[in-house]
Design a protein around this motif. Structure first.
Motif, mmCIF file in Angstrom:
data_model
loop_
_atom_site.group_PDB
_atom_site.id
_atom_site.type_symbol
_atom_site.label_atom_id
_atom_site.label_comp_id
_atom_site.label_asym_id
_atom_site.label_seq_id
_atom_site.Cartn_x
_atom_site.Cartn_y
_atom_site.Cartn_z
ATOM 1 N N ILE A 105 5.591 6.480 26.313
ATOM 2 C CA ILE A 105 4.687 7.250 25.470
ATOM 3 C C ILE A 105 5.465 8.308 24.683
ATOM 4 O O ILE A 105 6.330 9.007 25.222
ATOM 5 C CB ILE A 105 3.594 7.942 26.312
ATOM 6 C CG1 ILE A 105 2.834 6.898 27.138
ATOM 7 C CG2 ILE A 105 2.646 8.738 25.422
ATOM 8 C CD1 ILE A 105 2.082 5.883 26.318
ATOM 9 N N GLU A 106 5.151 8.409 23.415
ATOM 10 C CA GLU A 106 5.720 9.443 22.548
ATOM 11 C C GLU A 106 4.613 10.426 22.205
ATOM 12 O O GLU A 106 3.504 10.029 21.845
ATOM 13 C CB GLU A 106 6.265 8.789 21.273
ATOM 14 C CG GLU A 106 6.832 9.757 20.269
ATOM 15 C CD GLU A 106 7.326 9.018 19.032
ATOM 16 O OE1 GLU A 106 8.547 8.964 18.825
ATOM 17 O OE2 GLU A 106 6.480 8.488 18.284
ATOM 18 N N GLU A 107 4.915 11.717 22.293
ATOM 19 C CA GLU A 107 3.919 12.753 22.025
ATOM 20 C C GLU A 107 4.255 13.476 20.732
ATOM 21 O O GLU A 107 5.367 13.964 20.561
ATOM 22 C CB GLU A 107 3.874 13.745 23.187
ATOM 23 C CG GLU A 107 2.751 14.754 23.104
ATOM 24 C CD GLU A 107 2.655 15.605 24.356
ATOM 25 O OE1 GLU A 107 1.792 15.320 25.206
ATOM 26 O OE2 GLU A 107 3.465 16.553 24.476
ATOM 27 N N LYS A 149 -2.404 17.398 20.243
ATOM 28 C CA LYS A 149 -1.298 16.450 20.302
ATOM 29 C C LYS A 149 -1.839 15.027 20.230
ATOM 30 O O LYS A 149 -3.005 14.783 20.520
ATOM 31 C CB LYS A 149 -0.499 16.628 21.603
ATOM 32 C CG LYS A 149 0.113 18.007 21.774
ATOM 33 C CD LYS A 149 0.810 18.124 23.114
ATOM 34 C CE LYS A 149 1.409 19.512 23.295
ATOM 35 N NZ LYS A 149 2.073 19.666 24.610
ATOM 36 N N LYS A 150 -0.969 14.115 19.830
ATOM 37 C CA LYS A 150 -1.296 12.697 19.865
ATOM 38 C C LYS A 150 -0.235 11.979 20.681
ATOM 39 O O LYS A 150 0.959 12.251 20.541
ATOM 40 C CB LYS A 150 -1.356 12.100 18.448
ATOM 41 C CG LYS A 150 -2.702 12.220 17.778
ATOM 42 C CD LYS A 150 -2.757 11.387 16.509
ATOM 43 C CE LYS A 150 -4.131 11.493 15.845
ATOM 44 N NZ LYS A 150 -4.195 10.692 14.598
ATOM 45 N N LYS A 151 -0.698 11.043 21.505
ATOM 46 C CA LYS A 151 0.223 10.243 22.298
ATOM 47 C C LYS A 151 0.165 8.803 21.821
ATOM 48 O O LYS A 151 -0.924 8.237 21.677
ATOM 49 C CB LYS A 151 -0.130 10.336 23.781
ATOM 50 C CG LYS A 151 0.077 11.724 24.375
ATOM 51 C CD LYS A 151 -0.226 11.751 25.856
ATOM 52 C CE LYS A 151 0.033 13.135 26.443
ATOM 53 N NZ LYS A 151 -0.241 13.179 27.899
ATOM 54 N N LYS A 152 1.332 8.239 21.579
ATOM 55 C CA LYS A 152 1.409 6.871 21.086
ATOM 56 C C LYS A 152 2.411 6.068 21.892
ATOM 57 O O LYS A 152 3.438 6.584 22.347
ATOM 58 C CB LYS A 152 1.811 6.856 19.604
ATOM 59 C CG LYS A 152 0.730 7.408 18.682
ATOM 60 C CD LYS A 152 -0.496 6.533 18.707
ATOM 61 C CE LYS A 152 -1.701 7.197 18.082
ATOM 62 N NZ LYS A 152 -2.909 6.388 18.226
ATOM 63 N N THR A 153 2.106 4.787 22.049
ATOM 64 C CA THR A 153 3.020 3.878 22.735
ATOM 65 C C THR A 153 4.224 3.581 21.839
ATOM 66 O O THR A 153 4.066 3.397 20.632
ATOM 67 C CB THR A 153 2.299 2.562 23.077
ATOM 68 O OG1 THR A 153 1.140 2.852 23.854
ATOM 69 C CG2 THR A 153 3.204 1.628 23.859
#
Length: 530
Positions: A417-419, A427-431
């Motif tokens: 996960i990248e924040e 914040k947004k968390k993305k794979t």
């Protein structure tokens, strides 16, 4: 000297964050993005100019004739800057009442003096931004800290641009996010199609990430950048300018046409054949043409396809357009589409059947969910290859893969996960796919292509024949072919039931002990609990 030490301890992320904070609450997302990136552009263009100017002085002396000779700069892929367009001039005037006008004038002068930037730079932006001069000075002061003397990044320009493009895509709407494709996905495409030399084309190039990554691929594999040509097109004017700035500041030569334009209704590269296509078209684009428009276009009906892609969805229009550009003897494409294209019915079913019959689909790879900043859907990477026969490509001996397709399903690879920080408390968390995962996909793909050390892996990959795909009614969904493991069958029910029974006994014993303690307590206070 102490001042330099303090700046060295300030992280690059802190500086970039402060740049965004300087304009918080001022304009909309697009204007703030363009304002920050415009100043970053001026800073790096100014740094390159001063560096080249120092080289000229070292070689020819402090002679105006040489210092002001434009060709001495452009020959080294450096923009010539008049004094009032140089970063040093902007910094020295950062507190001026007319700093907005000074910046806008600098942008106009650079564009006028450098043909490669015609139409690329946002003009009169700061005059209409609505920011107080103190805000603009704060932004200039922070951008001025982006110095290679302090941040010894291999690609500081790219690092900074990547941050802002990513951050503003994450904070924007669905439309705002279209200009940015996550870097790990672009890297995966480049690693699979291997654009070592030839023409690389992107029909919807956004901010230019596909082009940048293709050249990074060449650099990382010790190739020659001069062997790559960049050709592309973008319909949105703001994004088209972003792309030209992104490529220009990195010194990447390109042909994006003289204006932004729709790839479908105004193909700026008609009859152009390319070696590679890398693309991330807008997912499920509606109304990409009028009902009676393009019905005799050579990319569609006249190319031998029996039906036109539907007006309601451009997914297959993108596929046919890409096919029309690929060199028929060796062209390779890697592009993304929404998963619905794998099983779509009616007209799209007919087109998928015809595409499969031509045997140009090489691989279908479903990516994990939640990789994009503006949608959480899972998407598919398609690899098309105009020549699946045996041969030697980029030094690798490949076997004959005709009538065969490799399927991969990466949806279980969702733990990295990248924040991204959107705002102070948001914040947004993305794979993301990490390098090790990209390497594994590439290894599987190359092993399948060469026929050495490849084997199907349940829940990950499987090679299927065209006959098998035909028996599945031409579905391209990997789940139709990749073996699924019923993990319920792996359970040792005897052991599991013993574990559950033991846990229940422990719970009952604890409950019984608790009840006994309560009984004793109430008796101690002479209270009848019956």
């Amino acid at each position: 000297m102490a001042r330099i030490r303090r700046e060295e301890t300030l992280s690059l992320e802190n500086i970039l964050w402060n740049c965004r904070v300087a304009l918080r609450g001022i304009g909309n997302t697009e204007k703030n993005r363009d304002a920050v990136i415009s100043l970053v552009f001026l800073k790096f263009a100014g740094d390159k100019f001063e560096s080249r100017r120092a080289e000229i002085i070292a070689q020819y002396g402090d002679i105006p004739h040489f210092l002001n000779k434009v060709s001495f700069y452009t020959a080294k892929n450096v923009f010539y800057l008049k004094e009032t367009a140089r970063w040093s001039y902007i910094v020295s005037n950062a507190s001026a009442n007319d700093i907005s006008t000074i910046i806008d004038k600098a942008m106009a002068e650079i564009e006028n003096d450098n043909n490669a930037l015609k139409g690329a730079l946002p003009l009169n932006l700061f005059a209409t931004l609505g920011a107080e001069k103190s805000r603009i000075k704060s932004l200039i002061d922070n951008v001025n800290k982006l110095d290679e003397k302090f941040f010894h990044e291999e690609d500081l320009i790219g690092r900074v641009y990547e941050y802002f493009l990513q951050a503003y895509a994450a904070s924007g709407t669905k439309e705002d996010g279209e200009f940015y494709t996550p870097a790990c996905i672009v890297k995966l495409i480049a690693e699979l199609i291997e654009p070592y030399k030839g023409v690389v084309y992107d029909p919807c190039c956004g901010s230019g990430g596909m082009f940048v990554q293709s050249l990074k691929f060449v650099d990382s594999h010790k190739g020659n950048r001069l062997n790559i040509s960049i050709v592309g097109q973008e319909s949105k004017s703001d994004t088209w300018r972003l792309c030209k700035m992104n490529l220009a500041i990195r010194g990447i030569a390109h042909n994006l046409g003289n204006t932004p334009a729709s790839t479908f209704t105004n193909d700026l590269h008609k009859d152009r054949k390319v070696d590679y296509v890398m693309a991330n078209p807008p997912f499920n684009l509606k109304d990409w043409r009028g009902n009676d428009e393009l019905t005799d276009d050579p990319r569609f009906i006249r190319a031998g396809f029996s039906v036109m892609p539907p007006v309601a969805n451009a997914n297959y229009a993108w596929i046919l357009h890409i096919l029309s550009k690929l060199d028929r003897s060796h062209g390779v494409a890697g592009f993304l589409l929404a998963n619905g294209a794998l099983n779509a019915d009616d007209v799209e079913y007919t087109l998928r059947k015809e595409i499969l019959t031509r045997d140009i689909v090489e691989a279908i790879i479903v990516l994990p969910r939640d990789m994009f900043y503006t949608t959480d859907i899972s998407v598919t990477l398609w690899i098309l290859n105009m020549n699946k026969k045996s041969g030697v490509i980029n030094g690798k001996k490949l076997r004959d893969r005709t009538s065969e397709i490799l399927f991969m399903d990466l949806r279980r690879w969702d733990r990295n996960i990248e924040e991204i920080v959107i705002d102070k408390n948001k914040k947004k968390k993305k794979t993301v796919l990490v390098d090790e995962q990209i390497t594994r996909v590439k290894k599987i793909y190359n092993a399948w292509q060469s026929g050495t050390d490849y084997s199907d892996v349940p829940e990950l990959c499987r090679a299927a024949t065209l006959d098998e795909i035909r028996s599945k009614d031409f579905s391209l969904a990997p789940s139709k072919y990749i073996e699924f493991v019923d993990h319920d069958l792996e359970i040792d029910y005897s052991t599991e039931m013993t574990r559950i029974q033991n846990e229940m006994r422990e719970l009952l014993t604890l409950e019984k002990n608790s009840q006994a303690m309560l009984t004793d307590a109430f008796r101690g206070i002479d209270y009848d609990i019956d």
